[in-house]
Structures are given as structure tokens and as C-alpha cells.
Design a protein around this motif. Structure first.
Motif, PDB file in Angstrom:
ATOM      1  N   THR A 117      -2.526   2.678   9.803  1.00 38.93           N
ATOM      2  CA  THR A 117      -2.862   2.185   8.474  1.00 38.93           C
ATOM      3  C   THR A 117      -3.386   0.773   8.641  1.00 38.93           C
ATOM      4  O   THR A 117      -2.792  -0.032   9.373  1.00 38.93           O
ATOM      5  N   SER A 127     -13.651   0.178  10.734  1.00 40.60           N
ATOM      6  CA  SER A 127     -13.491   0.942   9.494  1.00 40.60           C
ATOM      7  C   SER A 127     -13.957   2.387   9.657  1.00 40.60           C
ATOM      8  O   SER A 127     -13.557   3.257   8.885  1.00 40.60           O
ATOM      9  N   GLY A 132      -8.336  -0.913  -3.898  1.00 40.33           N
ATOM     10  CA  GLY A 132      -8.390  -2.340  -3.614  1.00 40.33           C
ATOM     11  C   GLY A 132      -7.640  -3.176  -4.641  1.00 40.33           C
ATOM     12  O   GLY A 132      -7.439  -2.765  -5.779  1.00 40.33           O
ATOM     13  N   SER A 141      -8.292  -3.885   0.642  1.00 38.34           N
ATOM     14  CA  SER A 141      -8.088  -2.443   0.547  1.00 38.34           C
ATOM     15  C   SER A 141      -7.294  -1.953   1.748  1.00 38.34           C
ATOM     16  O   SER A 141      -7.517  -2.425   2.868  1.00 38.34           O
ATOM     17  N   CYS A 142      -6.409  -1.005   1.499  1.00 35.22           N
ATOM     18  CA  CYS A 142      -5.729  -0.378   2.624  1.00 35.22           C
ATOM     19  C   CYS A 142      -6.406   0.958   2.929  1.00 35.22           C
ATOM     20  O   CYS A 142      -7.071   1.545   2.061  1.00 35.22           O
ATOM     21  N   ALA A 143      -6.223   1.412   4.140  1.00 41.30           N
ATOM     22  CA  ALA A 143      -6.878   2.637   4.584  1.00 41.30           C
ATOM     23  C   ALA A 143      -6.012   3.306   5.637  1.00 41.30           C
ATOM     24  O   ALA A 143      -5.255   2.643   6.354  1.00 41.30           O
ATOM     25  N   TYR A 186     -11.329   5.268   9.685  1.00 36.62           N
ATOM     26  CA  TYR A 186     -10.443   5.469   8.547  1.00 36.62           C
ATOM     27  C   TYR A 186     -11.057   6.442   7.549  1.00 36.62           C
ATOM     28  O   TYR A 186     -12.227   6.309   7.170  1.00 36.62           O
ATOM     29  N   ARG A 243     -17.602  -5.707   4.459  1.00 32.14           N
ATOM     30  CA  ARG A 243     -16.187  -5.451   4.637  1.00 32.14           C
ATOM     31  C   ARG A 243     -15.777  -5.839   6.051  1.00 32.14           C
ATOM     32  O   ARG A 243     -16.490  -5.576   7.022  1.00 32.14           O
ATOM     33  N   TRP A 283      -5.592  -2.747   6.864  1.00 29.30           N
ATOM     34  CA  TRP A 283      -6.046  -3.528   5.706  1.00 29.30           C
ATOM     35  C   TRP A 283      -7.429  -4.079   6.039  1.00 29.30           C
ATOM     36  O   TRP A 283      -7.654  -4.612   7.135  1.00 29.30           O
ATOM     37  N   TYR A 308      -9.096   7.734   4.600  1.00 26.29           N
ATOM     38  CA  TYR A 308      -8.544   7.569   3.251  1.00 26.29           C
ATOM     39  C   TYR A 308      -8.510   6.095   2.880  1.00 26.29           C
ATOM     40  O   TYR A 308      -8.037   5.259   3.662  1.00 26.29           O
ATOM     41  N   TRP A 309      -8.974   5.809   1.674  1.00 30.19           N
ATOM     42  CA  TRP A 309      -9.088   4.422   1.210  1.00 30.19           C
ATOM     43  C   TRP A 309      -8.492   4.273  -0.181  1.00 30.19           C
ATOM     44  O   TRP A 309      -8.628   5.163  -1.030  1.00 30.19           O
ATOM     45  N   CYS A 315       0.866  -1.175   0.000  1.00 29.80           N
ATOM     46  CA  CYS A 315       0.000   0.000   0.000  1.00 29.80           C
ATOM     47  C   CYS A 315       0.903   1.224   0.000  1.00 29.80           C
ATOM     48  O   CYS A 315       1.543   1.527   1.013  1.00 29.80           O
TER      49      CYS A 315
END
Length: 124
Positions: free
Chosen positions: A33, A108, A117, A94-96, A111, A44, A35, A113-114, A22
């Protein structure tokens, strides 16, 4: 503003390994950060999170002992090493990143910023 780009997904047989990356660009104070993943027809779910200093990590029970999250701040990159993959790990990962301090890195909601994926498919 922060942009996140994931890479490293693909197709792998059960028992295999993948490493997701990421890459972050832009500036914003962020403490964690994480996942997350979303499988077809499912909501999710949290996978792992790492603090800015790497001193604290969190893992979902389903991946604990098989996945390892790490970061290289000099490269603005967070990694997710996935070993002993199972078909049930198939999902879009997806990372965030958080914006500021959060109480629950596993949620989630914290978070801001995303990334878009990357698909991980594990065949049996």
C-alpha cells in the motif's frame, strides 16, 4: 475489488503535523500500500509505501525522516504520519494498493486500486 477511502487531510501551519488514514474494504491479494501526492500543476509523485507485513517501507527523499507510514491489518488501515510539514508538501494525497506482487513499489504503475484523495494544505 478493493475500495480505498482516505481521511485526515486539512489545513496546517508549517512545522505542524497531520496523520492521514487509508481504510480499505473488499478482498484482493495485495503486497504493498502506498501514498502518492499531486500538487497543483505538477505530476503525481511517490511519497511512501509499506509491505503487507510491514517489514519493508519506502520513502521519497523529500519526506524521509519527516513522514512515517504504518499499517494496522486488523483494521484494514494504513496511516501516514506527517511531521515538520512544509508548504511544498501541499497536495492531494491518495493511497493506493497493488494487486499481487510488484517489482517497484515506488512506481505508480504497479498500483491497481486508488482512493479519491484528501487535500493537505500547509501554510507558511
Amino acid at each position: 475489488q478493493v475500495q480505498l477511502v482516505e481521511s485526515g487531510g486539512g489545513l496546517v501551519q508549517a512545522g505542524g503535523s497531520l496523520r492521514l488514514s487509508c481504510l480499505a474494504s473488499g478482498r484482493a491479494f495485495s503486497t504493498y500500500t502506498g501514498w502518492f501526492r499531486r500538487a497543483p500543476g505538477k505530476e503525481r509523485e511517490f511519497v511512501a509505501a509499506v509491505s503487507l507485513s510491514s517489514s519493508t517501507t519506502y520513502y521519497a527523499d523529500s519526506v524521509n525522516g519527516r513522514f512515517t507510514i504504518s499499517r494496522d491489518n486488523a483494521k484494514n488501515t494504513v496511516y501516514l504520519q506527517m511531521n515538520s510539514l512544509k508548504p511544498e508538501d501541499t497536495a492531494v494525497y491518495s493511497c493506493a494498493r497493488t494487486r499481487g506482487v510488484v517489482r517497484t513499489p515506488q512506481s505508480s504503475e504497479g498500483y491497481t486500486y486508488w482512493g479519491q484523495g484528501t487535500q493537505v494544505t500547509v501554510s507558511s
